[in-house]
Motif scaffolding. Structure first.
Motif, PDB file in Angstrom:
ATOM      1  N   TYR A 174       0.859  -1.185   0.000  1.00 37.54           N
ATOM      2  CA  TYR A 174       0.000   0.000   0.000  1.00 37.54           C
ATOM      3  C   TYR A 174       0.899   1.241   0.000  1.00 37.54           C
ATOM      4  CZ  TYR A 174      -3.839  -3.156   1.087  1.00 37.54           C
ATOM      5  OH  TYR A 174      -4.775  -4.168   1.038  1.00 37.54           O
ATOM      6  N   MET A 175       0.787   2.055  -1.062  1.00 40.32           N
ATOM      7  CA  MET A 175       1.699   3.177  -1.249  1.00 40.32           C
ATOM      8  C   MET A 175       0.982   4.518  -1.130  1.00 40.32           C
ATOM      9  SD  MET A 175       4.275   1.763  -4.220  1.00 40.32           S
ATOM     10  CE  MET A 175       5.423   3.072  -3.844  1.00 40.32           C
ATOM     11  N   GLN A 176       1.661   5.465  -0.525  1.00 42.84           N
ATOM     12  CA  GLN A 176       1.109   6.806  -0.344  1.00 42.84           C
ATOM     13  C   GLN A 176       1.500   7.690  -1.538  1.00 42.84           C
ATOM     14  OE1 GLN A 176      -0.693   6.096   2.230  1.00 42.84           O
ATOM     15  NE2 GLN A 176       0.639   4.324   2.574  1.00 42.84           N
ATOM     16  N   ASP A 177       0.889   8.875  -1.619  1.00 49.55           N
ATOM     17  CA  ASP A 177       1.158   9.809  -2.721  1.00 49.55           C
ATOM     18  C   ASP A 177       0.964   9.116  -4.067  1.00 49.55           C
ATOM     19  OD1 ASP A 177       1.866  12.116  -1.137  1.00 49.55           O
ATOM     20  OD2 ASP A 177       3.777  11.140  -0.706  1.00 49.55           O
ATOM     21  N   GLY A 178      -0.220   8.529  -4.240  1.00 50.83           N
ATOM     22  CA  GLY A 178      -0.499   7.707  -5.409  1.00 50.83           C
ATOM     23  C   GLY A 178      -0.286   8.393  -6.745  1.00 50.83           C
ATOM     24  N   GLN A 179      -0.397   9.711  -6.783  1.00 48.79           N
ATOM     25  CA  GLN A 179      -0.179  10.437  -8.043  1.00 48.79           C
ATOM     26  C   GLN A 179       1.205  10.187  -8.621  1.00 48.79           C
ATOM     27  OE1 GLN A 179      -1.366  11.811  -5.196  1.00 48.79           O
ATOM     28  NE2 GLN A 179      -2.730  13.534  -5.577  1.00 48.79           N
ATOM     29  N   ASN A 180       2.165   9.867  -7.758  1.00 48.11           N
ATOM     30  CA  ASN A 180       3.560   9.753  -8.188  1.00 48.11           C
ATOM     31  C   ASN A 180       4.041   8.318  -8.362  1.00 48.11           C
ATOM     32  OD1 ASN A 180       3.730  12.574  -7.887  1.00 48.11           O
ATOM     33  ND2 ASN A 180       4.202  12.343  -5.721  1.00 48.11           N
ATOM     34  N   VAL A 181       3.168   7.362  -8.159  1.00 49.37           N
ATOM     35  CA  VAL A 181       3.605   5.961  -8.128  1.00 49.37           C
ATOM     36  C   VAL A 181       3.738   5.360  -9.519  1.00 49.37           C
ATOM     37  CG1 VAL A 181       2.974   3.638  -7.362  1.00 49.37           C
ATOM     38  CG2 VAL A 181       2.696   5.582  -5.810  1.00 49.37           C
ATOM     39  N   PHE A 182       2.730   5.583 -10.399  1.00 53.47           N
ATOM     40  CA  PHE A 182       2.669   4.896 -11.686  1.00 53.47           C
ATOM     41  C   PHE A 182       2.759   5.795 -12.918  1.00 53.47           C
ATOM     42  CE2 PHE A 182      -0.317   2.302  -8.932  1.00 53.47           C
ATOM     43  CZ  PHE A 182       0.548   1.238  -8.726  1.00 53.47           C
ATOM     44  N   ASP A 183       2.314   7.029 -12.815  1.00 53.85           N
ATOM     45  CA  ASP A 183       2.010   7.796 -14.019  1.00 53.85           C
ATOM     46  C   ASP A 183       2.661   9.173 -14.004  1.00 53.85           C
ATOM     47  OD1 ASP A 183       0.896   8.795 -16.335  1.00 53.85           O
ATOM     48  OD2 ASP A 183      -1.145   8.197 -15.853  1.00 53.85           O
ATOM     49  N   MET A 268       6.542  12.840   4.009  1.00 58.69           N
ATOM     50  CA  MET A 268       5.381  12.677   4.879  1.00 58.69           C
ATOM     51  C   MET A 268       4.752  11.296   4.672  1.00 58.69           C
ATOM     52  SD  MET A 268       5.152  15.381   6.746  1.00 58.69           S
ATOM     53  CE  MET A 268       3.530  15.098   7.484  1.00 58.69           C
ATOM     54  N   GLY A 269       4.797  10.795   3.430  1.00 59.14           N
ATOM     55  CA  GLY A 269       4.303   9.449   3.159  1.00 59.14           C
ATOM     56  C   GLY A 269       5.121   8.384   3.864  1.00 59.14           C
ATOM     57  N   GLY A 270       6.410   8.644   4.050  1.00 58.57           N
ATOM     58  CA  GLY A 270       7.253   7.729   4.821  1.00 58.57           C
ATOM     59  C   GLY A 270       6.886   7.741   6.279  1.00 58.57           C
ATOM     60  N   LEU A 271       6.570   8.930   6.801  1.00 62.77           N
ATOM     61  CA  LEU A 271       6.149   9.041   8.195  1.00 62.77           C
ATOM     62  C   LEU A 271       4.883   8.253   8.453  1.00 62.77           C
ATOM     63  CD1 LEU A 271       5.933  10.260  11.063  1.00 62.77           C
ATOM     64  CD2 LEU A 271       4.934  12.316  10.005  1.00 62.77           C
ATOM     65  N   ILE A 272       3.848   8.431   7.616  1.00 66.49           N
ATOM     66  CA  ILE A 272       2.574   7.771   7.886  1.00 66.49           C
ATOM     67  C   ILE A 272       2.673   6.269   7.619  1.00 66.49           C
ATOM     68  CG2 ILE A 272       1.519   8.098   5.606  1.00 66.49           C
ATOM     69  CD1 ILE A 272      -0.188   8.341   9.095  1.00 66.49           C
ATOM     70  N   SER A 273       3.528   5.851   6.692  1.00 74.49           N
ATOM     71  CA  SER A 273       3.730   4.410   6.468  1.00 74.49           C
ATOM     72  C   SER A 273       4.364   3.778   7.701  1.00 74.49           C
ATOM     73  CB  SER A 273       4.605   4.187   5.234  1.00 74.49           C
ATOM     74  OG  SER A 273       3.952   4.619   4.060  1.00 74.49           O
ATOM     75  N   PHE A 274       5.372   4.434   8.252  1.00 71.48           N
ATOM     76  CA  PHE A 274       6.014   3.948   9.473  1.00 71.48           C
ATOM     77  C   PHE A 274       5.010   3.882  10.619  1.00 71.48           C
ATOM     78  CE2 PHE A 274       7.966   4.928  13.560  1.00 71.48           C
ATOM     79  CZ  PHE A 274       8.956   3.958  13.653  1.00 71.48           C
ATOM     80  N   TYR A 275       4.279   4.960  10.819  1.00 75.77           N
ATOM     81  CA  TYR A 275       3.332   5.038  11.934  1.00 75.77           C
ATOM     82  C   TYR A 275       2.244   3.965  11.809  1.00 75.77           C
ATOM     83  CZ  TYR A 275      -0.371   6.927  14.925  1.00 75.77           C
ATOM     84  OH  TYR A 275      -1.363   7.081  15.873  1.00 75.77           O
TER      85      TYR A 275
END
Length: 375
Positions: A174-183, A268-275
């Motif tokens: 499950y990845m955060q900041d989805g706009q930047n993941v694939f496209d 920030m996506g790294g922070l919430i993934s860790f948390y």
């Protein structure tokens, strides 16, 4: 947050003695603006020191005649930033509308900086970009409900090429900041290319990517209050664990065990993934924590001391020494606590040349995923 196209550094001069222990006074002046600049427009400084928030009121310039001034305090180190008019659609650019490099400055004592803005990007319409998403990527829902926050988000999903022809079950990340993941067409300054990597390697994995909310990102991805912002990360983490995971498990052939569910994000996506991994170890057994914005989460160490014992999964952590003054030390401190308090497995990756950019995270992600999926 996505990483940002670099902006130019102009001038720097020395000022006064140290204002507070470990911090220096930084005085920033914008002395020249485009002739068409809106006279009453607010200016903001967004950078590696404030989670790249384009409208952070704590970094709003004061308007003094023909000059905008901002006084802040920062620890020694190198910082990247840019000036905005309150959003990423209103950033400085060249006079022909093209992007310019990051403003980069190094602080070792009290400092005064003078900058000029040549042009604003919203003066130039941006041409539509072609989608680079793999055929294996689809938009699961353009408005998936986050009941914990009473708002919606676009959610993407990547299914392996063999998904339709076999009956296997797959691990999910499950990845955060989805706009930047694939496209590239939806990214701010470049995608991670997760779909291209998975297509080329045949890695058997489902990826679910959740878009961030442009104005809510700093709140949603932070479980703690930060200055004037009320953290919503606790509710967002609950959404991932209690709403999205059950939905994905019901609709797709997933492996229904914590060790086969992972999280990933940067800044920030790294922070919430860790948390989220820390708070829900029975749901998530792994996380790729890239360039985490731990400096925005002051109470995090206490949460780790309280919760780390329950985490027995795997975490891959990455930071670059050229990201910010405290990026590496903050990350090492938190993961040092995790290693003391938990029986989890940890891979810590420090890059001497690493910067806070999407291109950097694109290079690191395959290594992180391979380690998390490895037995």
């Amino acid at each position: 947050m996505p990483s940002f196209v670099n902006l130019k550094f102009i001038t720097c001069s020395l000022l006064l003695p140290l204002a507070a222990a470990g911090q220096y006074n930084v005085s920033v002046a914008v002395t020249q603006l485009p002739p068409y600049h809106p006279q009453q427009a607010d200016l903001f400084l967004a950078g590696s020191f404030n989670g790249w928030n384009p409208a952070d009121t704590a970094y709003r310039f004061q308007h003094e005649g023909n000059t905008y001034r901002l006084n802040i305090s920062l620890p020694p180190g190198e910082y990247a930033c840019k000036i905005t008019r309150g959003s990423w659609e209103k950033t400085e650019c060249k006079t022909d509308g093209s992007d310019i490099p990051n403003r980069v400055f190094r602080i070792g004592r009290d400092t005064a900086i003078n900058w000029q803005v040549d042009c604003w990007s919203d003066r130039f319409p941006r041409p539509a970009r072609l989608s680079t998403a793999s055929p294996q990527v689809q938009v699961l829902d353009t408005a998936f409900l986050i009941p914990q926050l009473n708002r919606t988000r676009r959610v993407w999903i990547y299914l392996p090429k063999d998904y339709a022809s076999d009956q296997r079950r797959y691990p999910v990340i499950y990845m955060q900041d989805g706009q930047n993941v694939f496209d590239d067409a939806t990214s701010f300054s470049g995608e991670w290319g997760v779909d291209e990597y998975l297509d080329s390697t045949g890695t058997p994995c489902i990826v679910v990517a959740i878009d961030h909310g442009a104005q809510q990102r700093l709140k949603e991805y932070n479980p703690y209050n930060l200055d004037s912002l009320t953290g919503e990360g606790e509710k967002y983490a609950a959404f991932l664990a209690k709403t999205l995971v059950p939905y994905i498990d019901k609709k797709f052939r997933t492996r229904p065990h914590a060790k086969d569910r992972m999280l990933a994000g940067s800044s920030m996506g790294g922070l919430i993934s860790f948390y989220t991994a820390l708070m829900y170890p029975e749901i998530f057994g792994g996380a790729a924590v890239l360039s985490p914005a731990f400096w925005t989460a002051r109470p995090l160490a206490e949460t780790v001391k309280e919760k780390a014992k329950s985490f027995k999964g795997k975490m891959f952590a990455y930071a670059g020494e050229k990201e910010s003054a405290k990026m590496v030390s903050d990350m090492q401190s938190i993961f040092g606590l995790m290693q003391q308090k938990s029986k989890g497995k940890y891979q810590i990756d420090i890059s001497p040349e690493g910067r806070h950019t999407e291109s950097e995270w694109r290079k690191v992600f395959p290594k992180a995923l391979e380690w998390l999926l490895g037995k």
